[in-house]
Design a protein around this motif. Sequence first.
Motif, PDB file in Angstrom:
ATOM      1  N   GLY A  45      10.934  32.614  16.083  1.00 33.21           N
ATOM      2  CA  GLY A  45      11.456  32.326  14.540  1.00 33.21           C
ATOM      3  C   GLY A  45      10.621  33.122  13.675  1.00 33.21           C
ATOM      4  N   GLN A  46       9.343  33.428  13.867  1.00 36.06           N
ATOM      5  CA  GLN A  46       8.339  33.871  12.887  1.00 36.06           C
ATOM      6  C   GLN A  46       8.369  35.637  13.342  1.00 36.06           C
ATOM      7  OE1 GLN A  46       7.514  32.419  10.432  1.00 36.06           O
ATOM      8  NE2 GLN A  46       6.237  30.831  10.697  1.00 36.06           N
ATOM      9  N   GLY A  47       7.994  36.235  12.210  1.00 29.85           N
ATOM     10  CA  GLY A  47       7.901  37.788  12.641  1.00 29.85           C
ATOM     11  C   GLY A  47       8.959  38.488  11.848  1.00 29.85           C
ATOM     12  N   HIS A  48       9.464  37.988  10.774  1.00 29.63           N
ATOM     13  CA  HIS A  48      10.464  38.592   9.906  1.00 29.63           C
ATOM     14  C   HIS A  48       9.685  39.724   9.285  1.00 29.63           C
ATOM     15  CE1 HIS A  48      14.165  36.352  10.519  1.00 29.63           C
ATOM     16  NE2 HIS A  48      13.277  35.141  10.699  1.00 29.63           N
ATOM     17  N   THR A  49      10.590  40.619   8.881  1.00 31.62           N
ATOM     18  CA  THR A  49      10.117  41.891   8.027  1.00 31.62           C
ATOM     19  C   THR A  49      10.910  41.827   6.741  1.00 31.62           C
ATOM     20  OG1 THR A  49      11.299  43.381   9.421  1.00 31.62           O
ATOM     21  CG2 THR A  49       8.916  43.086  10.069  1.00 31.62           C
ATOM     22  N   ARG A  50      12.128  41.387   6.928  1.00 28.33           N
ATOM     23  CA  ARG A  50      13.032  41.521   5.937  1.00 28.33           C
ATOM     24  C   ARG A  50      14.008  40.274   5.593  1.00 28.33           C
ATOM     25  NH1 ARG A  50      15.738  47.491   5.585  1.00 28.33           N
ATOM     26  NH2 ARG A  50      13.924  48.367   4.878  1.00 28.33           N
ATOM     27  N   TYR A  51      13.390  39.346   5.459  1.00 26.18           N
ATOM     28  CA  TYR A  51      14.013  38.077   5.265  1.00 26.18           C
ATOM     29  C   TYR A  51      13.342  37.344   3.982  1.00 26.18           C
ATOM     30  CZ  TYR A  51      16.701  34.237   7.123  1.00 26.18           C
ATOM     31  OH  TYR A  51      17.681  32.980   7.260  1.00 26.18           O
ATOM     32  N   GLY A  52      12.888  38.058   3.093  1.00 29.39           N
ATOM     33  CA  GLY A  52      12.402  37.496   1.896  1.00 29.39           C
ATOM     34  C   GLY A  52      10.957  36.970   2.093  1.00 29.39           C
ATOM     35  N   LYS A  53      10.350  36.562   0.654  1.00 31.24           N
ATOM     36  CA  LYS A  53       8.882  36.321   0.872  1.00 31.24           C
ATOM     37  C   LYS A  53       8.538  35.259   1.529  1.00 31.24           C
ATOM     38  CE  LYS A  53       9.826  33.930  -3.625  1.00 31.24           C
ATOM     39  NZ  LYS A  53       9.803  34.298  -4.840  1.00 31.24           N
ATOM     40  N   TYR A  54       9.317  34.121   1.646  1.00 29.71           N
ATOM     41  CA  TYR A  54       8.916  33.134   2.585  1.00 29.71           C
ATOM     42  C   TYR A  54       8.795  33.331   4.003  1.00 29.71           C
ATOM     43  CZ  TYR A  54       9.935  30.584  -1.724  1.00 29.71           C
ATOM     44  OH  TYR A  54      10.044  30.029  -3.051  1.00 29.71           O
ATOM     45  N   ALA A  55       9.386  34.239   4.440  1.00 29.92           N
ATOM     46  CA  ALA A  55       9.413  34.553   5.903  1.00 29.92           C
ATOM     47  C   ALA A  55       8.879  35.813   6.555  1.00 29.92           C
ATOM     48  CB  ALA A  55      11.132  34.798   6.235  1.00 29.92           C
ATOM     49  N   ASN A  56       8.575  36.718   5.387  1.00 28.62           N
ATOM     50  CA  ASN A  56       7.852  38.012   5.657  1.00 28.62           C
ATOM     51  C   ASN A  56       6.745  37.961   6.235  1.00 28.62           C
ATOM     52  OD1 ASN A  56      10.597  39.242   5.671  1.00 28.62           O
ATOM     53  ND2 ASN A  56      10.035  40.206   3.587  1.00 28.62           N
ATOM     54  N   GLY A  57       5.906  38.764   7.033  1.00 27.51           N
ATOM     55  CA  GLY A  57       4.462  38.719   7.168  1.00 27.51           C
ATOM     56  C   GLY A  57       3.940  37.375   7.665  1.00 27.51           C
ATOM     57  N   ARG A  58       4.758  36.597   8.528  1.00 23.30           N
ATOM     58  CA  ARG A  58       3.886  35.104   9.054  1.00 23.30           C
ATOM     59  C   ARG A  58       3.902  35.688  10.520  1.00 23.30           C
ATOM     60  NH1 ARG A  58       2.982  32.836   4.935  1.00 23.30           N
ATOM     61  NH2 ARG A  58       4.266  33.128   2.980  1.00 23.30           N
ATOM     62  N   GLY A  59       2.935  36.571  10.938  1.00 25.60           N
ATOM     63  CA  GLY A  59       2.910  36.696  12.403  1.00 25.60           C
ATOM     64  C   GLY A  59       3.987  37.909  12.920  1.00 25.60           C
ATOM     65  N   GLU A  60       4.088  38.116  14.099  1.00 25.70           N
ATOM     66  CA  GLU A  60       5.054  39.065  14.624  1.00 25.70           C
ATOM     67  C   GLU A  60       5.898  38.289  15.490  1.00 25.70           C
ATOM     68  OE1 GLU A  60       3.083  42.875  15.702  1.00 25.70           O
ATOM     69  OE2 GLU A  60       1.257  41.802  14.978  1.00 25.70           O
ATOM     70  N   ASN A  61       7.068  39.267  15.880  1.00 22.58           N
ATOM     71  CA  ASN A  61       7.998  38.740  16.666  1.00 22.58           C
ATOM     72  C   ASN A  61       7.952  38.705  17.988  1.00 22.58           C
ATOM     73  OD1 ASN A  61      10.691  37.857  17.432  1.00 22.58           O
ATOM     74  ND2 ASN A  61      11.968  39.315  16.379  1.00 22.58           N
TER      75      ASN A  61
END
Lengths: 232, 723
Positions: free
Chosen positions: B662-678
Amino acid sequence: MKHTWAMAIDLDRCTGCGACVVACNAENNIPVIGEAEAGKNRLMHWIRVNRYWEGEYPEAQAVYLPIPCMQCERAPCELVCPVYATYHNEDGLNAMVYNRCIGTRYCANNCPYSVRVFNWYDYKWEKPLDEQLSPDLTVRSRGVMEKCTFCIQRIRRAKETAAEEGREIRDGEVVPACVQTCPPGAMLFGDLADPHSEITRKLKDPRRFRLMEHLGTEPRVVYLKRQKGAGR
Amino acid sequence: MLDRRQFLKLGGATAFATLFGGCDKVQSRLIPFVIPPENYTLGEALWYASVCGQCPAGCGVVVRVSEGRAKKVEGNPLHPVNRGKLCARGQAALQALYHPERLSRPMKLSGARGSGAYTPVSWEEALSLLMGPLKKGKAEAPGSLLMVSEPMRGHAGLVAGRFMKAFGSKHRVAWDPFGPDAMLSANAAVYGVRDLPEHDLANARYLLSFSGDFLETGISPVHYAREYGRMRGDRETIRGKVVHFGPRLSMTATAADLFLPCAPGTEGFVALGIAHVMVRDRLTAASSAAGRLADDLGAYSPEEVEKKTGVHAHDIAAVAEEFARNQPGLAVAGTGAATGPDGAFHCAAVALLNVLAGNVGTPGGVSFPDRAQAFAKYGAEAALLAPSPESGYGGMRAALEKMRGGAFRMAILSGATNPAFTLPPSLKFNEALSKVPFVVAFASFLDETTSLADLVLPVPTALEAWGDDLAPVGHAGAITLCQPVVEPLHDTRSMPDVLIAAAKELGGEPAKALPWSSFRECIEKAYGGPGGEMEKALQRGGFFGESSSSRSASRTGSVAFPKAAERPIDGDPKAFPLALHLYPSLTLYDGRGANLPWLQEMPDPISTAVWRNWVEVNPKTAAGLGLAEGDGVTVTSPSGKITAHVAFNPGIAPDVAAMPLGQGHTRYGKYANGRGENPITLLPAGEMYALQATRVALAKTKLSTTLARTGNPEGQWKVKNMM
């Protein structure tokens, strides 16, 4: 009629899923604080689900404990407020008057259950997330203490409806958001002043206990111990 | 000096100015309420029933609407799936509705494909951009249209299916990363029904869970959590007992009375060990009758199983005996068991236990209601309205192959399952999609997949759209109706609406196949229209009275013995000592919840972490590796390498490392991006979509981030002091 609101949390049913936490967020206009603030243990949640580890592998087990405000009968938080911002209301709930609060945080310091949270900032709801804000509650400003109210807005509404219809509040008519949503039905809310209410019956269960009973705070939130094995 | 007369004059002038000075201003904050809009009373809330669209479980919701704004989503007390209950993800549907980053109007690509540079356009322009390639494709090569969506249920599925058929393309792929493929094929082998089972937890006395996740992210978490509560506490004298086998102490495992850790990928062997004891000791009527399985089960004595799984032989024997004695009992397999390379075997072995206990089609057992019956009037098309819940991984791989070969001129993407994020990168979804000349995406948000499109069409969320739904379990054939609970916030059009309009413009076959003017009309025609039954059903949330006949599981007498295929997972145990256990996140599910702040800020029940992902290891394993809680590590598999923070889980097998998806987004908006890797990037691209398919190595590293954990703020407490 005088009410004695109480909550029962059956740990035999609680799964730790956190539905209560997000339901409370939605009901009570609770701000999102972001990762940095969360790392300082400043989450604004009014109910949290504590997880404790017990034992070691392979016997390790987790214990979940949902902790809202205990609404203590003899509340340590009320005694230390210099401005009478937290007080005992007519139903025996610990209510907060946000406008009186000057942010000394003495109450949080004196709460053995750590359920009081402080607004360190004016938290913002980016548009249009603010459309969701409940019109029944204020959005608290910086420097104000807040905590679980047993969804007092729902209690007030039920009282008004009952008064309009010239009757008493029915058992089960008013439930806080957490109790309403709890998927396994671990939470129960009701009036202990009503001898026939479900909660009055439920709290005769010998499994009942209250958090840190030795402190003599007389919490209105009562837990029911987990059971072991099949059968009763 | 100001005398009395002057004072009054001045005062009057000031009063006049105050009173009438505002007349020329347009009131923007107060609501002039001479003629209030329909259903609009200040301070009075209204409740509308609809369906929760946050995961495929299909729970019914009622939404509190005050002054035209949705204020709270609650479970629909009348809905058979969730009966007034709702999970955290469902509550957060509001944040998806009022999300600041929602797409508010159509956008066309203005830079290179995948650059994420878009210019807003009007719907007229967007539709003409869509119709150009569609018309050309229909005329020249109708088979070159591809549709990739999540499984679409109800009439939305009918519209999409009919559109593709009338267009002349059979390339329709429904992708769901948690589609229970293994369970479906196991059920076909053991019960003779290729469908999802209905587990009657509430009436069971004993539950065996094999890596079960029915309380958190299974097929219908709210339904089964409610059933679990009833199993524990609703009967006067019976309390159902739960025993959990699995490599990780998950949230569902902590709910069990007894957690018996087993080696990763061995759940099925434990089940066969239990089956061995049941048949050998003739513990139940059904297991005595299944003597012919004795030969096959011979190799699975508890002692043999102990060697393989690490579960003590006496525990297996004791659980088998208790399970047989406390009937009705249930055995369920969860995502962890089903998503290994050998998932079908594990599921079949677990299903065998239900057969041996004689609990197929009985109260407190497994049953198979005929879901498609609700749409029987559609005949062969019923499968479009009640599609099989498969993952569609095979179809996806075939489609990717064809994309690379240049077989498609146009692709339509829709749904929240985000294949660019949820497919292993070695499948090269992005690269394959770049071979398709024109890609249109129906979406509420830009994510890793939709940001690869040439044209993005904004759709309403589930709370703003018309529709109908058939939940996968827990409903006895009940159809849920969806209605807009609020006025659509943005200039959005639903995918069925656009398809209907497109079909009209294409004319011919497509126009005949979709004869409605809008999707709403399609729904109204199907359910009798306003005024009749449908109006009542909309108020209640759907058609709940009907009960569907249960299909009998046809093959329980002569069940085939599940064969273990022994497919080893990727990676040499010497270089990669830990088996990687990936599991759906309780809050973010397959990653679609990662852009909702409430879900990001809800502490995980096991790690208590927020806003970032982590890797769970046993404290003893961590000590051996010199890792402390919160340390940064690189997680390396033969297929990829990511970093994460360490979180201890004292109940995880010592040779396992677990990560939530679920985490590790790169292009899903500011709340999702950059929260660990997929963590999906660690997976190989195998024959099956297997989450438990690789081994990993952990090595300490320095990370600039920290893992925020919200565990017990009272700190000094021990649980013993409190209870």
